[in-house]
Design a protein around this motif. Structure first.
Motif, PDB file in Angstrom:
ATOM      1  N   SER A 109      -4.512  -1.311   7.513  1.00 42.06           N
ATOM      2  CA  SER A 109      -4.736  -0.741   6.187  1.00 42.06           C
ATOM      3  C   SER A 109      -3.537  -0.985   5.286  1.00 42.06           C
ATOM      4  O   SER A 109      -2.388  -1.033   5.741  1.00 42.06           O
ATOM      5  N   ASP A 110      -3.814  -1.149   4.003  1.00 44.65           N
ATOM      6  CA  ASP A 110      -2.762  -1.182   2.980  1.00 44.65           C
ATOM      7  C   ASP A 110      -1.703  -2.223   3.293  1.00 44.65           C
ATOM      8  O   ASP A 110      -0.516  -1.927   3.422  1.00 44.65           O
ATOM      9  N   LEU A 111      -2.147  -3.484   3.376  1.00 44.39           N
ATOM     10  CA  LEU A 111      -1.201  -4.582   3.561  1.00 44.39           C
ATOM     11  C   LEU A 111      -0.306  -4.757   2.335  1.00 44.39           C
ATOM     12  O   LEU A 111       0.864  -5.124   2.451  1.00 44.39           O
ATOM     13  N   HIS A 112      -0.870  -4.545   1.155  1.00 39.11           N
ATOM     14  CA  HIS A 112      -0.134  -4.686  -0.109  1.00 39.11           C
ATOM     15  C   HIS A 112       0.628  -6.006  -0.176  1.00 39.11           C
ATOM     16  O   HIS A 112       1.791  -6.052  -0.597  1.00 39.11           O
ATOM     17  N   LEU A 113      -0.034  -7.071   0.241  1.00 41.69           N
ATOM     18  CA  LEU A 113       0.587  -8.386   0.166  1.00 41.69           C
ATOM     19  C   LEU A 113       0.913  -8.720  -1.292  1.00 41.69           C
ATOM     20  O   LEU A 113       0.154  -8.409  -2.208  1.00 41.69           O
ATOM     21  N   ILE A 133     -10.870  -5.494  10.442  1.00 37.22           N
ATOM     22  CA  ILE A 133     -11.189  -4.753   9.227  1.00 37.22           C
ATOM     23  C   ILE A 133      -9.880  -4.450   8.508  1.00 37.22           C
ATOM     24  O   ILE A 133      -8.974  -3.843   9.083  1.00 37.22           O
ATOM     25  N   CYS A 134      -9.787  -4.873   7.251  1.00 35.86           N
ATOM     26  CA  CYS A 134      -8.660  -4.524   6.388  1.00 35.86           C
ATOM     27  C   CYS A 134      -9.143  -3.416   5.465  1.00 35.86           C
ATOM     28  O   CYS A 134     -10.045  -3.629   4.649  1.00 35.86           O
ATOM     29  N   LEU A 135      -8.525  -2.230   5.584  1.00 31.94           N
ATOM     30  CA  LEU A 135      -9.062  -1.018   4.969  1.00 31.94           C
ATOM     31  C   LEU A 135      -8.655  -0.822   3.509  1.00 31.94           C
ATOM     32  O   LEU A 135      -8.436   0.303   3.079  1.00 31.94           O
ATOM     33  N   GLY A 136      -8.570  -1.887   2.757  1.00 27.89           N
ATOM     34  CA  GLY A 136      -8.308  -1.736   1.331  1.00 27.89           C
ATOM     35  C   GLY A 136      -6.849  -1.893   0.955  1.00 27.89           C
ATOM     36  O   GLY A 136      -5.945  -1.780   1.783  1.00 27.89           O
ATOM     37  N   ASP A 137      -6.616  -2.148  -0.337  1.00 23.35           N
ATOM     38  CA  ASP A 137      -5.289  -2.441  -0.875  1.00 23.35           C
ATOM     39  C   ASP A 137      -4.613  -3.530  -0.052  1.00 23.35           C
ATOM     40  O   ASP A 137      -3.442  -3.436   0.322  1.00 23.35           O
ATOM     41  N   SER A 138      -5.370  -4.579   0.201  1.00 21.05           N
ATOM     42  CA  SER A 138      -4.832  -5.708   0.957  1.00 21.05           C
ATOM     43  C   SER A 138      -3.800  -6.469   0.140  1.00 21.05           C
ATOM     44  O   SER A 138      -2.868  -7.058   0.694  1.00 21.05           O
ATOM     45  N   PHE A 139      -3.976  -6.452  -1.183  1.00 23.25           N
ATOM     46  CA  PHE A 139      -2.990  -7.022  -2.099  1.00 23.25           C
ATOM     47  C   PHE A 139      -2.539  -5.938  -3.069  1.00 23.25           C
ATOM     48  O   PHE A 139      -3.261  -4.972  -3.312  1.00 23.25           O
ATOM     49  N   ASP A 178      -7.008  -3.246  -5.434  1.00 24.03           N
ATOM     50  CA  ASP A 178      -7.699  -4.519  -5.626  1.00 24.03           C
ATOM     51  C   ASP A 178      -9.080  -4.445  -4.985  1.00 24.03           C
ATOM     52  O   ASP A 178      -9.309  -3.657  -4.071  1.00 24.03           O
ATOM     53  N   PRO A 179     -10.007  -5.264  -5.453  1.00 28.63           N
ATOM     54  CA  PRO A 179     -11.359  -5.257  -4.898  1.00 28.63           C
ATOM     55  C   PRO A 179     -11.484  -6.074  -3.619  1.00 28.63           C
ATOM     56  O   PRO A 179     -12.562  -6.171  -3.056  1.00 28.63           O
ATOM     57  N   GLY A 180     -10.375  -6.620  -3.169  1.00 24.91           N
ATOM     58  CA  GLY A 180     -10.407  -7.544  -2.031  1.00 24.91           C
ATOM     59  C   GLY A 180     -10.172  -8.952  -2.535  1.00 24.91           C
ATOM     60  O   GLY A 180     -10.535  -9.301  -3.660  1.00 24.91           O
ATOM     61  N   PRO A 181      -9.512  -9.791  -1.748  1.00 20.56           N
ATOM     62  CA  PRO A 181      -9.195 -11.163  -2.173  1.00 20.56           C
ATOM     63  C   PRO A 181     -10.435 -12.043  -2.149  1.00 20.56           C
ATOM     64  O   PRO A 181     -10.798 -12.606  -1.124  1.00 20.56           O
TER      65      PRO A 181
END
Length: 220
Positions: free
Chosen positions: A32-36, A75-81, A115-118
């Motif tokens: 979750s929350d990678l914030h790349l 599963i990436c739980l949002g705020d990936s960027f 973000d809505p996802g990359p």
């Protein structure tokens, strides 16, 4: 890698020291929350310069977790960027790296508030994902059960032998798990914050990340 095993709604799960969640029966890894791209965003919008290595560090740890668990679904739980522009500024090398990690795996991007996802990367884009008996979403909902979420970047403090150590932490009770932020430059919200206290049951635990996953009563 010393994980913390636990059960939620009958599902056998493991909180990994890295901050990822493993569901062995589903061959599933959750982060979750990678914030790349946070360093790029801060330089662009705030003029603040951070060492631009957080994407490399985050993807290195993710790659290691995938190798260790042999997970076939992610599963990436949002705020990936950190925002949509940061996704566009990812760069060719990092884009290829992510696509290499995706190869041969089911990959789901859950929509976050940053973000809505990359959209230019592979994978499936969803607001939330039910995999009974669990549901995966970005932000926890009151009165939910069997819920896996992120968003709050929880952290907790362990006090022992006259020392205090604060680390990102899972929060776990009989209804839900709130994952720590997986990204390198993400900061965190203390488990004692009212927002987290109101979501978690009194018997909740915090599992601190680090060299090993360390479970303590959730700080109150």
């Amino acid at each position: 890698m010393t994980a913390h095993p636990f059960t939620l709604a009958g599902a056998q799960l493991a909180a990994l020291p890295s901050g990822a969640l493993h569901w062995p029966d589903q061959n599933l890894l959750v982060v979750s929350d990678l914030h790349l791209g946070k360093s790029e965003r801060q330089a662009r919008l705030e003029g603040r310069t951070l060492p631009p290595y957080e994407t490399y560090d985050t993807l290195t740890r993710l790659e290691a977790d995938l190798k260790a668990t042999q997970a076939t679904s992610v599963i990436c739980l949002g705020d990936s960027f950190d925002d949509s522009a940061a996704a566009g500024a990812l760069g060719e090398d990092n884009t290829l790296w992510i696509k290499t990690l995706q190869a041969g795996r089911r990959w789901v991007w859950i929509e976050g508030n940053h973000d809505p996802g990359p959209l230019d990367l592979g994978g499936t884009h969803l607001a939330e994902l039910p995999i009974p008996p669990l549901t995966f979403r970005h932000i926890a909902r009151a009165r939910a059960s069997g819920e896996i979420s992120g968003h709050y970047h929880p952290k907790a403090t362990l006090r022992a032998r006259g020392r205090s150590v604060t680390r990102p932490a899972f929060l776990i009770d009989s209804d839900r798990v709130i994952l720590p932020a997986y990204g390198t430059y993400t900061g965190g919200l203390r488990a004692t914050d009212t927002a987290l206290q109101s979501l978690m049951r009194k018997e909740a635990i915090a599992v601190l990340t680090g060299r090993s996953a360390r479970a303590i009563p959730m700080p109150r």
